[in-house]
Scaffold this active site. Structure first.
Site, mmCIF file in Angstrom:
data_model
loop_
_atom_site.group_PDB
_atom_site.id
_atom_site.type_symbol
_atom_site.label_atom_id
_atom_site.label_comp_id
_atom_site.label_asym_id
_atom_site.label_seq_id
_atom_site.Cartn_x
_atom_site.Cartn_y
_atom_site.Cartn_z
ATOM 1 N NE ARG A 151 4.060 2.465 10.898
ATOM 2 C CZ ARG A 151 4.999 3.065 10.150
ATOM 3 N NH1 ARG A 151 6.046 3.633 10.705
ATOM 4 N NH2 ARG A 151 4.878 3.107 8.850
ATOM 5 C CG ASP A 163 6.623 18.917 -25.738
ATOM 6 O OD1 ASP A 163 6.838 18.422 -24.616
ATOM 7 O OD2 ASP A 163 5.936 18.358 -26.609
ATOM 8 C CE LYS A 193 6.948 26.795 0.768
ATOM 9 N NZ LYS A 193 6.280 27.422 -0.370
ATOM 10 C CB SER A 224 10.343 6.227 -13.840
ATOM 11 O OG SER A 224 9.284 7.111 -14.052
ATOM 12 C CB SER A 225 11.227 9.684 -9.930
ATOM 13 O OG SER A 225 11.372 8.464 -9.357
ATOM 14 C CG HIS A 228 12.969 13.760 6.459
ATOM 15 N ND1 HIS A 228 11.870 13.361 7.190
ATOM 16 C CD2 HIS A 228 12.880 15.091 6.354
ATOM 17 C CE1 HIS A 228 11.173 14.423 7.519
ATOM 18 N NE2 HIS A 228 11.756 15.490 7.033
ATOM 19 C CG HIS A 233 13.351 13.334 12.152
ATOM 20 N ND1 HIS A 233 13.233 14.588 11.618
ATOM 21 C CD2 HIS A 233 12.763 12.521 11.256
ATOM 22 C CE1 HIS A 233 12.589 14.525 10.464
ATOM 23 N NE2 HIS A 233 12.288 13.275 10.229
ATOM 24 C CG HIS A 234 12.526 9.111 9.736
ATOM 25 N ND1 HIS A 234 11.196 9.016 9.408
ATOM 26 C CD2 HIS A 234 12.981 10.226 9.117
ATOM 27 C CE1 HIS A 234 10.864 10.023 8.624
ATOM 28 N NE2 HIS A 234 11.920 10.775 8.429
ATOM 29 C CB SER A 283 1.662 28.959 -4.021
ATOM 30 O OG SER A 283 2.229 28.446 -2.853
ATOM 31 C CE1 TYR A 301 9.233 19.145 4.628
ATOM 32 C CE2 TYR A 301 10.679 17.318 5.151
ATOM 33 C CZ TYR A 301 9.849 18.331 5.558
ATOM 34 O OH TYR A 301 9.611 18.528 6.882
ATOM 35 C CG HIS A 308 -1.526 1.326 1.562
ATOM 36 N ND1 HIS A 308 -2.545 1.890 0.829
ATOM 37 C CD2 HIS A 308 -1.241 2.223 2.543
ATOM 38 C CE1 HIS A 308 -2.866 3.068 1.351
ATOM 39 N NE2 HIS A 308 -2.080 3.304 2.393
ATOM 40 C CD1 TRP A 327 6.841 2.579 4.289
ATOM 41 C CD2 TRP A 327 8.109 3.378 2.620
ATOM 42 N NE1 TRP A 327 7.251 3.834 4.633
ATOM 43 C CE2 TRP A 327 8.020 4.358 3.632
ATOM 44 C CE3 TRP A 327 8.840 3.667 1.469
ATOM 45 C CZ2 TRP A 327 8.655 5.597 3.528
ATOM 46 C CZ3 TRP A 327 9.473 4.900 1.374
ATOM 47 C CH2 TRP A 327 9.371 5.845 2.394
ATOM 48 C CD GLU A 333 9.968 9.845 -2.113
ATOM 49 O OE1 GLU A 333 10.958 10.165 -2.789
ATOM 50 O OE2 GLU A 333 8.851 9.595 -2.594
ATOM 51 C CB THR A 377 6.550 24.564 7.332
ATOM 52 O OG1 THR A 377 7.663 23.750 6.983
ATOM 53 C CG2 THR A 377 5.293 23.912 6.808
#
Lengths: 191, 527
Positions: free
Chosen positions: B451, B107, B332, B170-171, B254, B303-304, B269, B258, B78, B143, B256, B329
């Site tokens: 979890r 293009d 923003k 790809s990315s 991390h 921090h993870h 925005s 963002y 998932h 994951w 990722e 943040t």
């Protein structure tokens, strides 16, 4: 194909294509650099651990050279713990559960390991000492963890360790735990 | 090769090719954008179905529907489907559609690579979904792929690693394309600091992507060699360290998160100023805030990992650096609020989603601050509080922004207005149910429910049932979304070039609706 004006600073199509190609090339180099950086993190991680003493790097280091300078007024408890990297291949435990020791004096103890499998095997013990801040004061002058241990099928034996605790060990610490994780390396050794 | 044919056609015809080859060989940014978005919607439903099974299993205590291994496979996949299949391709699809139109380019800069980077994705996800049918089942170790558990998997393990490599490739290609497009293809006069915020956030995201995706590729390659070639990167017995994987993984992981939120900031925005009928408040500070967030995201990964054990100094550093992210943040969030201040607001569906984003993302940000605190994190680690936190920033955060973007630009793409009433139904049902779904998970987590476990103590039963009901409601509401989009593609009231009577700013609104297949063949004048 007609010339179509477009792009950043009013470049011709050909100039545009060349600019795109050169920036793409630079970004690909950047990407390759990031990939290499991922692998460079491996040695960097070890260096960082050595420099800062994080993660018991010292505990895993080799033979220490220390001179005895016994502090008879101070007694510390050292506990021994045996863990197994994978279940079922070995029997593995400390012969002595804990010892009362004086800093600055050499002590000997043994761990017992037996190969439970019907094939020759190789294992490596990885030490860990807690609390973490005591790592740099715990020195091993002799240890079965310095090299991989070979076992014949069903063979069991006592494996020695000789250690000394530095008298400079912070006063608040009165108990150390030495834990060994015993990893079956037979697969890796057979490569 | 096939691409050459497509390029040929591209040069000589104004209309797209007919039939399936249009989609297979296309180098047109609008076609590719559409394919990314459709793919992402399909993956959203695939990943969503997995979530429905998870929530059905958790509806009451005990094991009902699926066995624990399959449950773990479902949570693992998932996450991977939603991150790499739904959210990231949706942003790339929006970038493909909008960036050339927003900067006045004909293009994307690298159209053939664009085609390639899209077409790898269906193959990558086919391989990943197929792992459910191989001996041993799909990956079930989470994951995050922590060793040693992840490398003990069956046949699914190498397949998953290969799929992740393809998604990464790809990315990376998508990111390179976006950077080159933005740097080289802007219309004359479109300076960097005149670009729409969506382009800015994507430019920064693209740099993050090429910085960290290769690191993930390296990490999973190390897992692969540890498993098959007996290297010892993460094998303690051979001198490696499993905790090192976590460091490398989160150095990717991390930034990722963002990568999945910065383009959402860009979308919000765009939408809020339009429906506030005011220019964006503090444009320059928005740009600098985005860049600061991107920089900080690269130095907070540990921090993870507070509970893996690290020296006090490191814990302090990672805690404080993480809390520092709240500053840009906050800039923003306050800028968006200031944009609305004394604006002439109207509440069309895109605005509703943007406002919902603003509130609910902020809730997710606050729970993130709680998790940043080392002593608190020791308690919250691996509980449903973490699940609630990242779903708040990803669902009403990233996903709502994507939906807002679709509702904002869909008439521009299709030339038709969509069913506003149905879209508002979709909005209200989604917003209500997403809170019913995820808010109780905060309580569950604080009460200690772990979890990734298919069963739980009876004390957690009530809130789990509420959460599951919210999940079913949220899942079903998304069918309305698909309906609105399909109806709008098929027909509807004609949209004007402006689409919104709110007078939106930006070059894309100077083009007719629907946008012609080729736009800005002649670069527009930017004042």
């Amino acid at each position: 194909m007609s010339e179509i004006p477009n792009g950043g600073e009013g470049l011709s199509r050909e100039q545009q294509r060349r600019a795109n190609r050169s920036l793409t090339a630079r970004l690909l180099v950047f990407t390759a650099g990031s990939f290499a950086f991922g692998f460079a993190l491996v040695p960097l991680y070890d260096v960082l651990c050595k420099v800062t003493g994080i993660g018991n790097a010292e505990a895993k280091a080799g033979r220490a050279e220390v001179r005895e300078a016994v502090d008879p007024n101070r007694t510390i408890t050292v506990e021994f713990i045996a863990n197994q990297g994978s279940v079922g291949s070995y029997e593995f435990y400390p012969r002595t559960q804990s010892m009362r020791i004086h800093p600055g004096k050499l002590y000997d103890t043994t761990f017992y390991a037996r190969n439970l499998t019907p094939v020759p095997s190789v294992a490596q013990a990885v030490p860990s000492i807690s609390p973490g801040e005591s790592v740099q004061y715990f020195h091993k002058t002799e240890c079965f963890c310095f090299s991989p241990q070979k076992f014949k099928p069903g063979e069991g034996r006592d494996m020695p360790i000789r250690f000394i605790v530095d008298p400079h060990l912070p006063a608040k610490i009165d108990k150390l735990t030495l834990a060994y994780a015993f990893f079956d390396l037979t697969q890796n050794a057979a490569r | 090769m096939a691409h050459a044919t497509a390029d040929h056609a591209h040069d000589h015809h104004d209309e797209p090719a007919k039939g399936i080859t249009r989609w297979l060989f296309t180098t047109n940014h609008k076609d590719i954008g559409t394919m990314y978005l459709v793919f992402s919607l399909i993956m959203f439903f695939v990943g969503g179905s997995m979530a429905m099974v998870i929530r059905a299993e958790l509806f009451k205590p005990g094991l009902q529907l699926v066995d624990p291994v399959l449950f773990n496979s479902l949570t693992t996949n998932h996450a991977l489907v939603m991150i790499f299949g739904a959210v990231m391709p949706a942003f790339v699809g929006l970038a493909n559609w909008m960036i050339p139109m927003q900067i006045g380019a004909p293009d994307m800069a690298l159209p053939r690579m664009n085609n390639f980077s899209f077409w790898i994705l269906p193959f990558a996800f086919t391989i990943m979904i197929l792992t459910f049918f191989v001996p041993g089942g799909a990956a079930a170790g989470g994951w995050t792929l922590y060793p040693p558990l992840s490398i003990q998997g069956g046949d699914s393990f190498p397949m998953l690693i290969f799929a992740i490599h393809m998604m990464g490739a790809s990315s990376i290609m998508g990111a390179i394309n976006i950077i080159v497009t933005i740097m080289n293809m802007r219309a004359p006069g479109m300076t960097l600091l005149k670009m729409p915020m969506f382009c800015w956030t994507w430019l920064i995201t693209a740099y993050l992507l090429i910085l960290v995706m290769p690191v993930l590729a390296g990490a999973v390659t190390m897992l692969l060699t540890d498993h098959f070639f007996h290297t010892s990167f993460f094998n303690a017995g051979g001198g490696g360290d499993p905790v090192m994987f976590q460091h490398i993984f989160w150095f990717f992981g991390h930034p990722e998160v963002y990568i999945m939120i910065l383009p959402a900031f860009g979308i919000v925005s765009e939408i809020i100023p339009t429906f506030s009928r005011k220019p964006l408040f503090g444009y320059d500070s928005m740009v600098y805030a985005t860049a600061s967030i991107a920089f900080l995201s690269c130095i907070v990964w540990a921090h993870h990992m507070f509970t893996t054990g690290m020296p006090l100094a490191a814990e302090m550093f990672f805690m404080l650096a993480t809390m520092l992210i709240a500053v840009p943040t906050g800039v923003k969030v306050f800028n968006w609020t200031a944009t609305m201040w004394r604006g002439s607001l109207s509440f069309e569906p895109p605005m509703l989603f943007a406002l919902s984003f603003l509130f609910l993302f902020t809730i997710g940000g606050f729970s993130g601050l709680m998790l940043a605190l080392v002593p608190a994190d020791f308690q919250y680690q691996d509980t449903y509080f973490v699940v609630a936190h990242f779903h708040y920033v990803l669902v009403p955060g990233a996903v709502f922004a994507i939906m807002g973007a679709v509702y904002y630009w869909l008439p521009k793409w299709t030339g038709h207005m969509y069913d506003m009433r149905l879209a508002k139904w979709h909005f209200w049902l989604s917003t209500i149910f997403v809170n019913v779904l995820f808010f109780p998970q905060h309580f569950l987590g604080l009460a200690g429910m772990p979890r990734r476990i298919p069963d739980y103590a009876v004390q957690f039963a009530d809130w789990n049932m509420v959460s599951s009901l919210g999940a079913f409601g949220f899942g079903l509401s998304q069918i309305i979304f698909a309906t609105v989009v399909i109806k709008c593609v098929k027909g509807g009231a004609k949209a004007t070039a402006q689409v919104w009577d709110a007078n939106p700013r930006g070059l894309e609104w100077t083009l007719p609706s629907p946008v012609p297949y080729h736009s800005f063949q002649v670069a527009p004048e930017v004042k």
